[in-house]
Structure formats: C-alpha cells, structure tokens
Design a protein around this motif. Structure first.
Motif, PDB file in Angstrom:
ATOM      1  N   ARG A  92       0.835  -1.208   0.000  1.00  0.00           N
ATOM      2  CA  ARG A  92       0.000   0.000   0.000  1.00  0.00           C
ATOM      3  C   ARG A  92       0.866   1.253   0.000  1.00  0.00           C
ATOM      4  O   ARG A  92       0.647   2.173  -0.790  1.00  0.00           O
ATOM      5  CB  ARG A  92      -0.898  -0.037   1.239  1.00  0.00           C
ATOM      6  CG  ARG A  92      -1.867   1.137   1.379  1.00  0.00           C
ATOM      7  CD  ARG A  92      -2.621   1.008   2.689  1.00  0.00           C
ATOM      8  NE  ARG A  92      -3.574   2.085   2.912  1.00  0.00           N
ATOM      9  CZ  ARG A  92      -4.843   2.062   2.539  1.00  0.00           C
ATOM     10  NH1 ARG A  92      -5.314   1.012   1.908  1.00  0.00           N
ATOM     11  NH2 ARG A  92      -5.654   3.081   2.795  1.00  0.00           N
ATOM     12  N   GLY A  95       2.991   1.517  -3.282  1.00  0.00           N
ATOM     13  CA  GLY A  95       2.152   1.930  -4.399  1.00  0.00           C
ATOM     14  C   GLY A  95       1.820   3.403  -4.359  1.00  0.00           C
ATOM     15  O   GLY A  95       1.805   4.090  -5.389  1.00  0.00           O
ATOM     16  N   TRP A  96       1.590   3.938  -3.156  1.00  0.00           N
ATOM     17  CA  TRP A  96       1.279   5.362  -3.014  1.00  0.00           C
ATOM     18  C   TRP A  96       2.498   6.231  -3.321  1.00  0.00           C
ATOM     19  O   TRP A  96       2.375   7.294  -3.929  1.00  0.00           O
ATOM     20  CB  TRP A  96       0.776   5.619  -1.595  1.00  0.00           C
ATOM     21  CG  TRP A  96       0.472   7.056  -1.317  1.00  0.00           C
ATOM     22  CD1 TRP A  96      -0.588   7.789  -1.779  1.00  0.00           C
ATOM     23  CD2 TRP A  96       1.250   7.944  -0.504  1.00  0.00           C
ATOM     24  NE1 TRP A  96      -0.531   9.078  -1.309  1.00  0.00           N
ATOM     25  CE2 TRP A  96       0.597   9.211  -0.511  1.00  0.00           C
ATOM     26  CE3 TRP A  96       2.421   7.798   0.237  1.00  0.00           C
ATOM     27  CZ2 TRP A  96       1.078  10.300   0.178  1.00  0.00           C
ATOM     28  CZ3 TRP A  96       2.901   8.893   0.935  1.00  0.00           C
ATOM     29  CH2 TRP A  96       2.237  10.127   0.903  1.00  0.00           C
ATOM     30  N   TYR A 101      -1.296   5.148  -7.466  1.00  0.00           N
ATOM     31  CA  TYR A 101      -2.281   4.627  -6.514  1.00  0.00           C
ATOM     32  C   TYR A 101      -2.628   5.662  -5.452  1.00  0.00           C
ATOM     33  O   TYR A 101      -1.744   6.226  -4.806  1.00  0.00           O
ATOM     34  CB  TYR A 101      -1.737   3.367  -5.852  1.00  0.00           C
ATOM     35  CG  TYR A 101      -2.657   2.743  -4.828  1.00  0.00           C
ATOM     36  CD1 TYR A 101      -4.019   2.574  -5.081  1.00  0.00           C
ATOM     37  CD2 TYR A 101      -2.154   2.304  -3.598  1.00  0.00           C
ATOM     38  CE1 TYR A 101      -4.848   1.984  -4.154  1.00  0.00           C
ATOM     39  CE2 TYR A 101      -2.984   1.704  -2.661  1.00  0.00           C
ATOM     40  CZ  TYR A 101      -4.329   1.557  -2.949  1.00  0.00           C
ATOM     41  OH  TYR A 101      -5.147   0.972  -2.009  1.00  0.00           O
ATOM     42  N   PRO A 103      -4.827   5.463  -2.247  1.00  0.00           N
ATOM     43  CA  PRO A 103      -5.677   4.635  -1.388  1.00  0.00           C
ATOM     44  C   PRO A 103      -6.691   5.464  -0.612  1.00  0.00           C
ATOM     45  O   PRO A 103      -6.472   6.650  -0.350  1.00  0.00           O
ATOM     46  CB  PRO A 103      -4.671   3.980  -0.433  1.00  0.00           C
ATOM     47  CG  PRO A 103      -3.525   4.931  -0.378  1.00  0.00           C
ATOM     48  CD  PRO A 103      -3.446   5.539  -1.748  1.00  0.00           C
ATOM     49  N   TYR A 186      -1.371  -5.560 -11.892  1.00  0.00           N
ATOM     50  CA  TYR A 186      -0.545  -4.353 -12.027  1.00  0.00           C
ATOM     51  C   TYR A 186       0.904  -4.761 -12.260  1.00  0.00           C
ATOM     52  O   TYR A 186       1.408  -5.700 -11.639  1.00  0.00           O
ATOM     53  CB  TYR A 186      -0.598  -3.494 -10.760  1.00  0.00           C
ATOM     54  CG  TYR A 186       0.529  -2.477 -10.713  1.00  0.00           C
ATOM     55  CD1 TYR A 186       0.480  -1.331 -11.490  1.00  0.00           C
ATOM     56  CD2 TYR A 186       1.669  -2.694  -9.939  1.00  0.00           C
ATOM     57  CE1 TYR A 186       1.516  -0.414 -11.492  1.00  0.00           C
ATOM     58  CE2 TYR A 186       2.716  -1.782  -9.926  1.00  0.00           C
ATOM     59  CZ  TYR A 186       2.643  -0.650 -10.697  1.00  0.00           C
ATOM     60  OH  TYR A 186       3.684   0.239 -10.703  1.00  0.00           O
ATOM     61  N   LEU A 226      -1.755   1.198 -11.081  1.00  0.00           N
ATOM     62  CA  LEU A 226      -2.137   0.479  -9.858  1.00  0.00           C
ATOM     63  C   LEU A 226      -3.471   0.997  -9.333  1.00  0.00           C
ATOM     64  O   LEU A 226      -4.259   0.240  -8.765  1.00  0.00           O
ATOM     65  CB  LEU A 226      -1.047   0.627  -8.801  1.00  0.00           C
ATOM     66  CG  LEU A 226      -1.258  -0.154  -7.498  1.00  0.00           C
ATOM     67  CD1 LEU A 226      -1.332  -1.648  -7.761  1.00  0.00           C
ATOM     68  CD2 LEU A 226      -0.137   0.142  -6.494  1.00  0.00           C
ATOM     69  N   ASP A 227      -3.736   2.274  -9.521  1.00  0.00           N
ATOM     70  CA  ASP A 227      -5.003   2.835  -9.055  1.00  0.00           C
ATOM     71  C   ASP A 227      -6.180   2.207  -9.789  1.00  0.00           C
ATOM     72  O   ASP A 227      -7.201   1.887  -9.181  1.00  0.00           O
ATOM     73  CB  ASP A 227      -5.008   4.360  -9.258  1.00  0.00           C
ATOM     74  CG  ASP A 227      -6.137   5.035  -8.503  1.00  0.00           C
ATOM     75  OD1 ASP A 227      -6.118   4.986  -7.264  1.00  0.00           O
ATOM     76  OD2 ASP A 227      -7.034   5.595  -9.160  1.00  0.00           O
ATOM     77  N   LYS A 230      -6.512  -1.410  -8.395  1.00  0.00           N
ATOM     78  CA  LYS A 230      -7.033  -1.465  -7.029  1.00  0.00           C
ATOM     79  C   LYS A 230      -8.494  -1.021  -6.955  1.00  0.00           C
ATOM     80  O   LYS A 230      -9.282  -1.579  -6.192  1.00  0.00           O
ATOM     81  CB  LYS A 230      -6.189  -0.569  -6.121  1.00  0.00           C
ATOM     82  CG  LYS A 230      -4.790  -1.097  -5.837  1.00  0.00           C
ATOM     83  CD  LYS A 230      -4.802  -2.238  -4.848  1.00  0.00           C
ATOM     84  CE  LYS A 230      -3.407  -2.603  -4.399  1.00  0.00           C
ATOM     85  NZ  LYS A 230      -3.399  -3.730  -3.423  1.00  0.00           N
TER      86      LYS A 230
END
Length: 358
Positions: A92, A95-96, A101, A103, A186, A226-227, A230
């Motif tokens: 998480r 990815g951010w 991404y 979240p 991803y 990735l966004d 997800k």
C-alpha cells in the motif's frame, strides 16, 4: 520495580490487541484474553521468546549498569520502532509513493502481526528500564532510533522504487457469457512477452482456465495503473496504461500474447454459446427438448477427455456425462410423449453414438 515492569510488559500487548479489536490467533473471539495465556494452545505462547529476552536484559542491567549498558536503551527503542515499521503494509505504501495509486484513507497502514507486536512492546519496556537504571547514552547514538524504522520501511518498499519489475494481482471480472473471465494484474514493467510469460509461469494455478470450473477463456490484462487495478475500474483497461494481454484458452491450453489491450473473447465460443448455437440450428421437428439433445450430441462429437486427470474442461465434463443425460432425456420423453412416440424412437436411435459416462 523489576516485577512491576515485567508484569506491565506481559499485559501491554494483550491490552493493545484488545483495544484494536484483534481476534485471537487460534480463532478465539478476542486477543485480549488469549495473549495473556502462555500455553501452546493460546497466542500468549508467542510472547514467551521476546519476554525472555526482556527478562535477560533486565537482569543484565541490574548487575552491570555501566559499560555497554547505556547503549541498551538505544538498541531497545530502535528495535521497538523497527518492529512497528515491519508491520507497515509495504504494498500500500510503496504503491502510493511510486505509482498513481491513491488509497482510501491513510497510505500508512499497519498489518496486525502478533509476533512483531510482542517484540515491539518488550523492546519498549527494555528501553524504559535501561533509561531508569543505566547512564544516558551519547546523543549521537540516538540517531539509530529513527534510522531503524526508516531502514526497515525502505527495504520493504524497495521493489517499487528501484525500477525492478513489480507484479501485483488485482481482481477478476466475469464476462457477459459464462466461462469468460478477465484477470487484472498491475506491473511496473513495459511490454515484454517473455517477461509476462515468465511471471505467469512463476504463479502456478493462477488464471489457468483448464484448472478452473468457472472459466473457459481468460483475458489476463497487465496495467501500469495500480489505481485502476485497485479500484477495479474496468473501463481503464482499454486505455494507454494497459501494457499487454495474455489470452488463455481451455480447449487446447493455448496462451497468446498481445501488446496493449486485446479482446481475447471475440471469435472464441464458450460451451454455453456453442450449445445455444447448435440448438438453434437443429430442425428435428420433434420439439425443443429433442433439439437440445441433438445439439448436445453434435457438441460432443469427437470430444475426448483430457489426458491430465486434474484438468477441469467444461466441454469434456459436459460430454463425459452424456450417457446419464441420455437416460434422463429418455425417461422424460417417455413420460411426456409416450413409449411409442417418434421422440422416443429418435432418442433410441442415437444411443449408439453415446460413449459410457466416466
């Protein structure tokens, strides 16, 4: 003081876990009670190793408050924060930090790990005791305390920041027809057929329709977003962020690779679609149920069971029960049309075309 500290150290992780609503390791309702019991059938048994280290540290500091003892506080607090950092959801956070991404909520989230919680709390109490009985360590030594969690977190998210190919399995989507499934993954990599095939080979069982009773054709879509993966935004899969597509077909275990997004389903009939087409083409004039039986016979012509017994092939599975289906269709026809009807005669004329059920 020692006894009070050790009691507090034993209670602390149980109280924290209870306050956070953790469940017990062995399936009990609350970790609060389970973490207090140091027996093999309770979660508290995992607390014993770090608690013994704390006990040894307390006894050591009680006898040698000088020498290397001042550094115990630094090591203990560094270990405490490192154990907390080790529980960070690296996927998480990475990815951010390094992808698109975004979240919901904080990107910094902890995974509940009882063993790391025990280590963190025992290290904390070891540091507190060291500060109470030993001389203060040099100021420069305290730099190790914030560096420890940064190092642990940095190593955990390194895959996202170094440029090495990252693969994260997203979700699956059922298609408009039964047997069609889209799997989304991803990846940080650009299109490379060998790389995608090698990654798929390293994940046995994933996205293989011939191993699943719910899929005949699978579109395995790799995206740089990735966004989108997800958040399960299906419409984004056809965009520029899609790196490549692997199409997997159950009937011959074929895997096709295509750059960008590719429609894996057009021109490939599922078993249900083939049966519907063949049923519509039948003109026996004996009724819809007889047409469906004739369509099933046509569908199963030349179909052989798979050589691999663990394969789950939709068409082969349907055709393997043809003999049982024949008996059921015959009994229904006798009850509906009569023993001497043309429908029953037609069904009996097809009996030689039916292989025994497995």
């Amino acid at each position: 003081m020692k006894v009070i500290l050790l009691i507090a150290a034993w209670l602390t992780p149980a109280l924290i876990a209870g306050a956070l609503g953790w469940t017990g390791i062995w399936g009990t309702g609350s970790a609060l009670v389970e973490f207090l019991i140091p027996v093999p059938v309770a979660g508290g048994v995992l607390h014993v190793p770090s608690f013994l280290v704390l006990l040894v540290t307390v006894l050591f500091l009680g006898r040698r408050p000088a020498g290397a003892a001042p550094l115990v506080a630094v090591v203990a607090f560094a270990a405490c924060l490192a154990a907390v950092a080790a529980q960070v959801d690296a996927e998480r956070l990475g990815g951010w930090l390094f992808t698109d991404y975004q979240p919901h909520g904080s990107p910094l989230r902890l995974d509940g790990n009882p063993l790391l919680l025990f280590i963190a709390t025992d290290a904390f109490w070891a540091g507190v005791y060291a500060l109470a009985v030993a001389p203060l360590p040099p100021r420069a030594a305290w730099l190790a305390v914030p560096l420890a969690p940064l190092l642990v977190t940095g190593v955990a998210v390194m895959d996202y920041g170094t440029g090495a190919p990252v693969f994260t399995i997203g979700g699956s989507f059922q298609g408009s027809s039964r047997g069609r499934v889209t799997e989304v993954v991803y990846t940080s990599a650009a299109y490379d057929e060998s790389l995608l095939r090698d990654w798929l080979a390293s994940t046995p069982g994933f996205a293989r329709p011939w191993l699943s009773p719910n899929a005949e054709h699978v579109a395995l879509v790799f995206s740089n977003s990735l966004d989108a993966v997800k958040s399960r935004r299906v419409e984004a899969l056809t965009g520029a962020d899609t790196v490549g597509t692997l199409c997997l077909y159950e009937e011959d275990q074929r895997i096709e690779a295509h750059p960008g997004f590719h429609d894996c389903f057009s021109g490939h009939e599922t078993t249900v679609e083939a049966l519907q087409r063949l049923t519509a083409a039948q003109q026996t004039g004996l009724g819809d149920d007889i047409d469906r039986w004739a369509a099933q016979l046509a569908l199963c012509e030349g179909v052989e069971p798979p050589e691999e017994r663990h394969f789950d092939m939709e068409r082969a599975t349907l055709c393997s029960t043809l003999a049982r289906s024949y008996q059921r269709a015959l009994q229904l026809a006798i009850g509906r049309y009569g023993e001497d009807s043309a429908q029953v005669a037609y069904l009996r004329s097809t009996a030689e075309d039916i292989a025994p059920s497995r």
